[in-house]
Design an enzyme around this catalytic site. Structure first.
Site, PDB file in Angstrom:
ATOM      1  N   SER A 114       0.707  -1.307  -0.223  1.00 33.52           N
ATOM      2  CA  SER A 114       0.055  -0.031  -0.180  1.00 33.52           C
ATOM      3  C   SER A 114       1.006   1.378  -0.031  1.00 33.52           C
ATOM      4  O   SER A 114       0.422   2.475  -0.058  1.00 33.52           O
ATOM      5  CB  SER A 114      -1.122   0.021   1.268  1.00 33.52           C
ATOM      6  OG  SER A 114      -0.249   0.028   2.577  1.00 33.52           O
TER       7      SER A 114
ATOM      8  N   LYS B 202      -5.365   4.350   8.688  1.00 33.64           N
ATOM      9  CA  LYS B 202      -4.034   5.102   8.246  1.00 33.64           C
ATOM     10  C   LYS B 202      -4.251   6.678   8.320  1.00 33.64           C
ATOM     11  O   LYS B 202      -3.313   7.403   8.435  1.00 33.64           O
ATOM     12  CB  LYS B 202      -3.871   4.670   6.974  1.00 33.64           C
ATOM     13  CG  LYS B 202      -3.184   3.433   6.876  1.00 33.64           C
ATOM     14  CD  LYS B 202      -2.823   2.793   5.461  1.00 33.64           C
ATOM     15  CE  LYS B 202      -2.314   1.375   5.503  1.00 33.64           C
ATOM     16  NZ  LYS B 202      -2.111   0.773   4.170  1.00 33.64           N
TER      17      LYS B 202
END
Length: 340
Positions: free
Chosen positions: A234, A279
């Site tokens: 990611s 996140k």
């Protein structure tokens, strides 16, 4: 006497607590990780410096014990996953970790390819062999090869692609033996393994490995990315932006702290990732001012929509920016005013 009993009780309770913390449940727990500046991690030879920073965001993922499971149950930004949601069927802990690290390596390769091509610099690839991701139980490779091994030769001959490797294996008959040369921990070893039918599909033959092509990207100027033990795909976009920023004179950061998350394909297209809410929390705690999130072409359940909802929920001033491609992110940054 009462003091002794109290002390004994505390000791026993402490031992029970310590022992139970090593008893793992069939679940994983994820929680907000870190947001880390990329400039110390990525170095392009003679690259340009920026006034701001691009940041890598992560989540923390681990096996759940009784206590971490209980805490996750009552925590808004911690999530619980069943093992089969995280690991593939019959995948061991070691194989899972190797798969995560391989996805990180692939992410770095894609990021370098996109950044250098967008900077109009040549990109070449060097085939290194076959990377072992998985060992099939009770097949010839079981107990000899390990996840993370790199197969470089078969019967003493090098091969130049994964197709060449599989074609050679498919040309053999059950019971034929092949010589397999592989690298592990900077050592080269050679073993003899028999070709055998797979238990789940007798029509297929092999030595019992799950494999991917292992290739090295070759570019000038040289670039080094030190991700240590960080796994997963990611970080692709943020890697690409940092590399591209060091390759070009224009400072894309313009003094801002810029975070984000998504996978990146060799053509610059971005992909959905998991854990974006966590996140967002990590990036906000680290002081990020801008966060790039996958727009997924405006899908109603896109990462961007999830990120925007979380940003509102935690009351952050961080700007959430939707992007579908690397070019989208660059276009946004070029229009951004320099931070005063």
């Amino acid at each position: 006497m009462r003091k002794n009993r109290s002390l004994l009780f505390l000791i026993i309770a402490g031992l029970i607590f310590a022992a139970s913390s090593f008893y793992y449940l069939p679940y994983y727990v994820s929680k907000p990780g870190m947001a880390k500046e990329l400039e110390p991690i990525i170095k392009v030879e003679n690259g340009y410096d920026g006034e701001g920073n691009f940041m890598l965001t992560t989540i923390r993922m681990g096996k759940a014990n009784i206590y971490s499971y209980a805490i996750a149950k009552i925590s808004k930004y911690q999530h619980i996953y069943a093992i089969d949601e995280i690991r593939s069927k019959d995948e061991s802990d070691e194989e899972y970790n190797v798969r995560q690290l391989h996805m990180m390596d692939s992410s770095k390769t894609n990021a370098i390819e996109v950044a250098y091509e967008k900077a109009r610099l040549p990109v070449k690839f060097k085939f290194k062999g076959i990377y072992v991701l998985h060992i099939v139980p009770k097949m010839p490779a079981d107990g000899t090869l390990k996840p993370g091994d790199r197969i470089t030769k078969i019967d003493g001959d090098e091969f130049k692609s994964i197709t060449q490797f599989t074609d050679y294996i498919n040309s053999k008959k059950a019971g034929d033996k092949i010589s397999v040369t592989y690298e592990r921990d900077d050592e080269t070893k050679t073993v003899s393994l028999a070709i055998q039918p797979f238990q789940e599909d007798k029509s297929k033959l092999g030595i019992g490995i799950g494999l991917v092509e292992d290739k090295e990207i070759v570019v000038k100027p040289a670039v080094h990315i030190d991700t240590e033990e960080i796994g997963g795909p990611s970080a692709g976009l943020m890697f690409t932006l940092e590399i591209y920023d060091q390759l070009t004179k224009t400072d894309l950061t313009k003094g801002y702290q810029i975070a984000g998350t998504w996978t990146i394909s060799p053509d610059g297209t971005v992909g959905r990732i998991g854990g974006i809410e966590q996140k967002i929390v990590a990036a906000d705690k680290a002081g990020a001012e801008i966060f790039f999130a996958p727009n997924e072409e405006g899908a109603s359940d896109s990462n961007y929509k999830e990120a925007s909802k979380t940003a509102k929920d935690i009351d952050t001033n961080m700007k959430i920016v939707p992007v579908d491609t690397f070019e989208d992110a660059v276009a946004y940054l070029k229009k951004l005013k320099v931070k005063k």
